[in-house]
Motif scaffolding. Structure first.
Motif, PDB file in Angstrom:
ATOM      1  N   ALA A 217      17.244  39.399  13.083  1.00  8.11           N
ATOM      2  CA  ALA A 217      18.389  40.206  12.651  1.00  8.11           C
ATOM      3  C   ALA A 217      18.025  41.687  12.507  1.00  8.11           C
ATOM      4  O   ALA A 217      18.837  42.557  12.827  1.00  8.11           O
ATOM      5  CB  ALA A 217      18.930  39.680  11.329  1.00  8.11           C
ATOM      6  N   ARG A 218      16.837  41.999  12.029  1.00  9.40           N
ATOM      7  CA  ARG A 218      16.486  43.397  11.770  1.00  9.40           C
ATOM      8  C   ARG A 218      16.465  44.251  13.034  1.00  9.40           C
ATOM      9  O   ARG A 218      17.065  45.320  13.062  1.00  9.40           O
ATOM     10  CB  ARG A 218      15.154  43.472  11.041  1.00  9.40           C
ATOM     11  CG  ARG A 218      14.845  44.871  10.568  1.00  9.40           C
ATOM     12  CD  ARG A 218      13.647  44.903   9.699  1.00  9.40           C
ATOM     13  NE  ARG A 218      13.900  44.074   8.514  1.00  9.40           N
ATOM     14  CZ  ARG A 218      13.191  44.138   7.419  1.00  9.40           C
ATOM     15  NH1 ARG A 218      12.185  44.958   7.338  1.00  9.40           N
ATOM     16  NH2 ARG A 218      13.490  43.369   6.397  1.00  9.40           N
ATOM     17  N   PRO A 219      15.823  43.845  14.122  1.00  9.82           N
ATOM     18  CA  PRO A 219      15.847  44.704  15.315  1.00  9.82           C
ATOM     19  C   PRO A 219      17.171  44.658  16.081  1.00  9.82           C
ATOM     20  O   PRO A 219      17.409  45.492  16.948  1.00  9.82           O
ATOM     21  CB  PRO A 219      14.707  44.163  16.178  1.00  9.82           C
ATOM     22  CG  PRO A 219      14.466  42.800  15.712  1.00  9.82           C
ATOM     23  CD  PRO A 219      14.861  42.755  14.277  1.00  9.82           C
ATOM     24  N   MET A 220      18.035  43.694  15.756  1.00 10.67           N
ATOM     25  CA  MET A 220      19.294  43.571  16.488  1.00 10.67           C
ATOM     26  C   MET A 220      20.469  44.261  15.817  1.00 10.67           C
ATOM     27  O   MET A 220      21.570  44.252  16.360  1.00 10.67           O
ATOM     28  CB  MET A 220      19.631  42.085  16.666  1.00 10.67           C
ATOM     29  CG  MET A 220      18.648  41.318  17.522  1.00 10.67           C
ATOM     30  SD  MET A 220      18.701  41.797  19.234  1.00 10.67           S
ATOM     31  CE  MET A 220      20.220  41.052  19.719  1.00 10.67           C
TER      32      MET A 220
ATOM     33  N   TYR B 144      24.698  44.571  16.796  1.00  9.92           N
ATOM     34  CA  TYR B 144      25.763  43.985  15.988  1.00  9.92           C
ATOM     35  C   TYR B 144      26.806  45.047  15.626  1.00  9.92           C
ATOM     36  O   TYR B 144      28.009  44.805  15.735  1.00  9.92           O
ATOM     37  CB  TYR B 144      25.208  43.371  14.707  1.00  9.92           C
ATOM     38  CG  TYR B 144      24.244  42.231  14.915  1.00  9.92           C
ATOM     39  CD1 TYR B 144      24.370  41.357  15.981  1.00  9.92           C
ATOM     40  CD2 TYR B 144      23.206  42.020  14.022  1.00  9.92           C
ATOM     41  CE1 TYR B 144      23.486  40.312  16.162  1.00  9.92           C
ATOM     42  CE2 TYR B 144      22.313  40.971  14.194  1.00  9.92           C
ATOM     43  CZ  TYR B 144      22.464  40.119  15.267  1.00  9.92           C
ATOM     44  OH  TYR B 144      21.596  39.081  15.439  1.00  9.92           O
ATOM     45  N   ILE B 145      26.337  46.210  15.193  1.00  7.90           N
ATOM     46  CA  ILE B 145      27.256  47.292  14.812  1.00  7.90           C
ATOM     47  C   ILE B 145      28.053  47.767  16.027  1.00  7.90           C
ATOM     48  O   ILE B 145      29.275  47.950  15.944  1.00  7.90           O
ATOM     49  CB  ILE B 145      26.479  48.456  14.171  1.00  7.90           C
ATOM     50  CG1 ILE B 145      25.757  47.986  12.905  1.00  7.90           C
ATOM     51  CG2 ILE B 145      27.386  49.628  13.880  1.00  7.90           C
ATOM     52  CD1 ILE B 145      26.678  47.474  11.827  1.00  7.90           C
ATOM     53  N   SER B 146      27.381  47.963  17.160  1.00 10.88           N
ATOM     54  CA  SER B 146      28.107  48.437  18.344  1.00 10.88           C
ATOM     55  C   SER B 146      29.102  47.381  18.831  1.00 10.88           C
ATOM     56  O   SER B 146      30.176  47.736  19.327  1.00 10.88           O
ATOM     57  CB  SER B 146      27.133  48.806  19.457  1.00 10.88           C
ATOM     58  OG  SER B 146      26.390  47.679  19.863  1.00 10.88           O
TER      59      SER B 146
ATOM     60  N   LEU C 285      30.795  45.341  16.894  1.00 13.08           N
ATOM     61  CA  LEU C 285      31.960  45.456  16.005  1.00 13.08           C
ATOM     62  C   LEU C 285      32.804  46.677  16.349  1.00 13.08           C
ATOM     63  O   LEU C 285      34.038  46.616  16.306  1.00 13.08           O
ATOM     64  CB  LEU C 285      31.503  45.516  14.551  1.00 13.08           C
ATOM     65  CG  LEU C 285      30.909  44.226  13.995  1.00 13.08           C
ATOM     66  CD1 LEU C 285      30.371  44.456  12.587  1.00 13.08           C
ATOM     67  CD2 LEU C 285      31.939  43.125  13.999  1.00 13.08           C
ATOM     68  N   VAL C 286      32.155  47.785  16.691  1.00 16.14           N
ATOM     69  CA  VAL C 286      32.892  48.996  17.059  1.00 16.14           C
ATOM     70  C   VAL C 286      33.692  48.762  18.341  1.00 16.14           C
ATOM     71  O   VAL C 286      34.865  49.159  18.438  1.00 16.14           O
ATOM     72  CB  VAL C 286      31.934  50.188  17.206  1.00 16.14           C
ATOM     73  CG1 VAL C 286      32.610  51.385  17.845  1.00 16.14           C
ATOM     74  CG2 VAL C 286      31.353  50.564  15.853  1.00 16.14           C
ATOM     75  N   ILE C 287      33.094  48.103  19.324  1.00 20.81           N
ATOM     76  CA  ILE C 287      33.789  47.812  20.578  1.00 20.81           C
ATOM     77  C   ILE C 287      34.974  46.870  20.339  1.00 20.81           C
ATOM     78  O   ILE C 287      36.065  47.072  20.873  1.00 20.81           O
ATOM     79  CB  ILE C 287      32.814  47.221  21.603  1.00 20.81           C
ATOM     80  CG1 ILE C 287      31.759  48.249  21.999  1.00 20.81           C
ATOM     81  CG2 ILE C 287      33.541  46.696  22.832  1.00 20.81           C
ATOM     82  CD1 ILE C 287      32.302  49.471  22.700  1.00 20.81           C
ATOM     83  N   LEU C 288      34.771  45.838  19.517  1.00 16.95           N
ATOM     84  CA  LEU C 288      35.879  44.922  19.224  1.00 16.95           C
ATOM     85  C   LEU C 288      37.021  45.623  18.504  1.00 16.95           C
ATOM     86  O   LEU C 288      38.193  45.371  18.793  1.00 16.95           O
ATOM     87  CB  LEU C 288      35.384  43.742  18.385  1.00 16.95           C
ATOM     88  CG  LEU C 288      34.540  42.714  19.124  1.00 16.95           C
ATOM     89  CD1 LEU C 288      33.997  41.672  18.164  1.00 16.95           C
ATOM     90  CD2 LEU C 288      35.351  42.061  20.214  1.00 16.95           C
ATOM     91  N   TYR C 289      36.692  46.529  17.586  1.00 16.63           N
ATOM     92  CA  TYR C 289      37.729  47.283  16.890  1.00 16.63           C
ATOM     93  C   TYR C 289      38.494  48.172  17.876  1.00 16.63           C
ATOM     94  O   TYR C 289      39.722  48.264  17.812  1.00 16.63           O
ATOM     95  CB  TYR C 289      37.108  48.133  15.780  1.00 16.63           C
ATOM     96  CG  TYR C 289      38.106  48.998  15.064  1.00 16.63           C
ATOM     97  CD1 TYR C 289      38.977  48.452  14.137  1.00 16.63           C
ATOM     98  CD2 TYR C 289      38.198  50.360  15.324  1.00 16.63           C
ATOM     99  CE1 TYR C 289      39.908  49.239  13.486  1.00 16.63           C
ATOM    100  CE2 TYR C 289      39.126  51.152  14.674  1.00 16.63           C
ATOM    101  CZ  TYR C 289      39.973  50.590  13.755  1.00 16.63           C
ATOM    102  OH  TYR C 289      40.891  51.363  13.124  1.00 16.63           O
ATOM    103  N   GLY C 290      37.777  48.806  18.784  1.00 16.58           N
ATOM    104  CA  GLY C 290      38.431  49.671  19.768  1.00 16.58           C
ATOM    105  C   GLY C 290      39.322  48.896  20.717  1.00 16.58           C
ATOM    106  O   GLY C 290      40.434  49.332  21.041  1.00 16.58           O
TER     107      GLY C 290
END
Length: 61
Positions: free
Chosen positions: A13-16, A20-22, A24-29
């Motif tokens: 999880a730490r290096p990924m 994960y954040i990108s 979520l940003v793409i799904l929101y867009g």
């Protein structure tokens, strides 16, 4: 003997977290763009539009 082989204590999880954040940003867009297109003048009367309410007796197929 384990089924999956030897366990390696690798961090996952730490290096990924940037991915994960990108994601979520793409799904929101994509969600925002789809909602904007569904309410546009060109598609507001499309029968496939889920925002259009059933109108009249022939609206249900």
């Amino acid at each position: 003997m384990s089924f999956l082989g030897k366990k390696f204590p690798a961090p996952v999880a730490r290096p990924m977290w940037p991915f994960y954040i990108s994601g979520l940003v793409i799904l929101y867009g994509v969600n925002s763009a789809a909602n904007a297109m569904a309410t546009a003048d060109e598609y507001k009367n499309d029968p496939r539009n889920p925002l259009v309410k059933n109108q009249g007796p022939n609206a249900a197929h």
